[in-house]
Design a protein around this motif. Structure first.
Motif, PDB file in Angstrom:
ATOM      1  N   VAL A  45       0.861  -1.186   0.000  1.00  0.00           N
ATOM      2  CA  VAL A  45       0.000   0.000   0.000  1.00  0.00           C
ATOM      3  C   VAL A  45       0.894   1.231   0.000  1.00  0.00           C
ATOM      4  O   VAL A  45       1.808   1.344   0.831  1.00  0.00           O
ATOM      5  N   LEU A  46       0.644   2.144  -0.949  1.00  0.00           N
ATOM      6  CA  LEU A  46       1.410   3.380  -1.049  1.00  0.00           C
ATOM      7  C   LEU A  46       0.530   4.541  -0.623  1.00  0.00           C
ATOM      8  O   LEU A  46      -0.507   4.804  -1.220  1.00  0.00           O
ATOM      9  N   VAL A  47       0.919   5.217   0.455  1.00  0.00           N
ATOM     10  CA  VAL A  47       0.184   6.384   0.953  1.00  0.00           C
ATOM     11  C   VAL A  47       1.117   7.578   0.870  1.00  0.00           C
ATOM     12  O   VAL A  47       2.097   7.663   1.619  1.00  0.00           O
ATOM     13  N   GLY A  48       0.815   8.498  -0.053  1.00  0.00           N
ATOM     14  CA  GLY A  48       1.743   9.584  -0.292  1.00  0.00           C
ATOM     15  C   GLY A  48       3.046   9.026  -0.811  1.00  0.00           C
ATOM     16  O   GLY A  48       3.071   8.296  -1.799  1.00  0.00           O
ATOM     17  N   LYS A  49       4.136   9.339  -0.125  1.00  0.00           N
ATOM     18  CA  LYS A  49       5.439   8.825  -0.545  1.00  0.00           C
ATOM     19  C   LYS A  49       5.894   7.639   0.304  1.00  0.00           C
ATOM     20  O   LYS A  49       7.005   7.121   0.125  1.00  0.00           O
ATOM     21  N   LYS A  50       5.028   7.197   1.205  1.00  0.00           N
ATOM     22  CA  LYS A  50       5.406   6.096   2.095  1.00  0.00           C
ATOM     23  C   LYS A  50       4.795   4.790   1.625  1.00  0.00           C
ATOM     24  O   LYS A  50       3.587   4.698   1.402  1.00  0.00           O
ATOM     25  N   GLU A  51       5.630   3.772   1.458  1.00  0.00           N
ATOM     26  CA  GLU A  51       5.169   2.465   0.991  1.00  0.00           C
ATOM     27  C   GLU A  51       5.202   1.460   2.133  1.00  0.00           C
ATOM     28  O   GLU A  51       6.186   1.380   2.872  1.00  0.00           O
ATOM     29  N   TYR A  52       4.102   0.727   2.267  1.00  0.00           N
ATOM     30  CA  TYR A  52       4.008  -0.310   3.286  1.00  0.00           C
ATOM     31  C   TYR A  52       3.867  -1.667   2.600  1.00  0.00           C
ATOM     32  O   TYR A  52       3.083  -1.815   1.651  1.00  0.00           O
ATOM     33  N   GLY A  53       4.619  -2.654   3.071  1.00  0.00           N
ATOM     34  CA  GLY A  53       4.457  -4.016   2.588  1.00  0.00           C
ATOM     35  C   GLY A  53       4.179  -4.929   3.771  1.00  0.00           C
ATOM     36  O   GLY A  53       4.996  -5.006   4.699  1.00  0.00           O
ATOM     37  N   VAL A  54       3.022  -5.582   3.773  1.00  0.00           N
ATOM     38  CA  VAL A  54       2.657  -6.432   4.905  1.00  0.00           C
ATOM     39  C   VAL A  54       2.324  -7.839   4.428  1.00  0.00           C
ATOM     40  O   VAL A  54       1.794  -8.037   3.338  1.00  0.00           O
ATOM     41  N   ARG A  55       2.627  -8.825   5.283  1.00  0.00           N
ATOM     42  CA  ARG A  55       2.367 -10.226   4.969  1.00  0.00           C
ATOM     43  C   ARG A  55       1.391 -10.877   5.952  1.00  0.00           C
ATOM     44  O   ARG A  55       0.781 -11.888   5.634  1.00  0.00           O
ATOM     45  N   MET A  56       1.274 -10.288   7.146  1.00  0.00           N
ATOM     46  CA  MET A  56       0.378 -10.847   8.156  1.00  0.00           C
ATOM     47  C   MET A  56      -0.688  -9.841   8.570  1.00  0.00           C
ATOM     48  O   MET A  56      -1.856 -10.182   8.708  1.00  0.00           O
TER      49      MET A  56
END
Length: 336
Positions: A45-56
């Motif tokens: 998920v990309l919010v603004g310039k911050k990218e989050y990658g989640v698996r759980m």
């Protein structure tokens, strides 16, 4: 108020994380609960310039007012879970069902050490297949058996059903894609359980009569990581020439790229009980559509593509992603 399931229609990597995050911000669910296999699928998920990658952690975590749950049908790797809880700062609003199966270190070793899983099938090496095997054999530990998970343990099925019965909006988040379902995918090049909407409901303890909508997410240019049939696959040279190059969130392997597959989309929609379609990557169909936030901003080429999707699937396209960022989206749900 409603209970909505969001699942992938092709081989995974359809951009479900962004769609879940968008719907969460629009519909204000009180609970977002995920089904699926386990940490072998990653959501970005990309919010603004911050990218989050989640698996759980459910990808809807970016909506701060929802409780987050992991349903009893999901495998939990405590190491991955605890690391993500700290990274995305959701402690206090995330819960695990005590009946979740646990991925042990030896499951990961078996996964990576298996010639069949690692080489022939192209497993992610996250231990899910061996862990699900032990679960079927009734020898696996459950989340309630681990002290380090004790602060997070609840009856997720009860929590989700109470929210639905109270008339609160609930999102059930699927992982991976229809094409790698153990039952309906390209066996044996599949994951270790079903990935269809019915399974996501069961993973969370929600009966079929309580589901109001099933949103199936399709990518304009479907992708696949790992081995297995891919009928519309193009060469990497061709996909690179089109400016399409992607890498898996979990494995970081380069994704195989294909063209739209109407036949597969139609079958996927049928099995999933699709009521609405979300399309991602429309900016790959026509780059002039990048960042569009209204249907009128789309080119005729993009509109023709969307109409073809609706003909193929037999359901309306209600959400159109026009870029990776959360705001780059067109939501037609209230207009149809």
């Amino acid at each position: 108020m409603s209970c909505t399931i969001i699942v992938g229609g092709f081989f995974g990597d359809e951009g479900k994380g962004k769609i879940v995050a968008h719907i969460a911000h629009q519909d204000h669910p009180t609970v977002i609960s995920r089904g699926g296999v386990g940490p072998n699928a990653g959501h970005t998920v990309l919010v603004g310039k911050k990218e989050y990658g989640v698996r759980m952690v459910p990808s809807g975590f970016v909506y701060p007012k929802a409780d987050l749950c992991i349903g009893p049908g999901v495998l939990v790797d405590p190491r991955v879970f605890l690391r993500e809880v700290a990274e995305v700062e959701v402690s206090g609003r995330i819960f695990i069902d005590g009946r979740c199966g646990v991925i042990e270190e030896e499951h990961i070793a078996r996964d990576k050490g298996s010639e069949h899983l690692a080489k022939t099938i192209g497993s992610t090496g996250s231990g899910c297949g061996p862990a699900n095997s032990d679960r079927v054999l009734r020898v696996a530990r459950q989340a309630k058996d681990l002290p380090e998970l004790a602060p997070y343990i609840i009856d997720v099925a009860e929590k989700v059903n109470q929210a639905i019965d109270n008339g609160e909006p609930v999102l059930l988040e699927g992982t991976q894609g229809f094409g790698i379902s153990l039952y309906y995918g390209t066996y044996p090049f599949v994951t270790s359980k079903d990935t269809s909407a019915s399974q996501i409901a069961a993973d969370n303890g929600v009966g079929p009569t309580k589901i109001d909508d099933v949103i199936v997410v399709f990518k304009a240019f479907p992708t696949r990581v790992g081995e297995g049939p891919f009928s519309t696959e193009m060469s990497l040279d061709k996909s690179h020439a089109l400016g399409i190059q992607e890498f898996g969130t979990v494995t970081h392997r380069e994704r195989r790229i294909g063209t739209w597959d109407g036949k597969m989309a139609r079958y996927s929609a049928m099995i999933n009980g699709c009521t609405q379609v979300a399309i991602t990557g429309i900016d790959r169909v026509d780059p002039t559509c990048f960042g569009a936030t209204s249907y009128d901003q789309l080119s005729q080429t993009a509109k023709d593509f969307i109409r073809q999707v609706e003909v193929d699937v037999g359901q309306p396209v209600t959400i159109i992603s026009t870029g990776p960022e959360l705001s780059q989206i067109i939501d037609l749900r209230k207009k149809r």
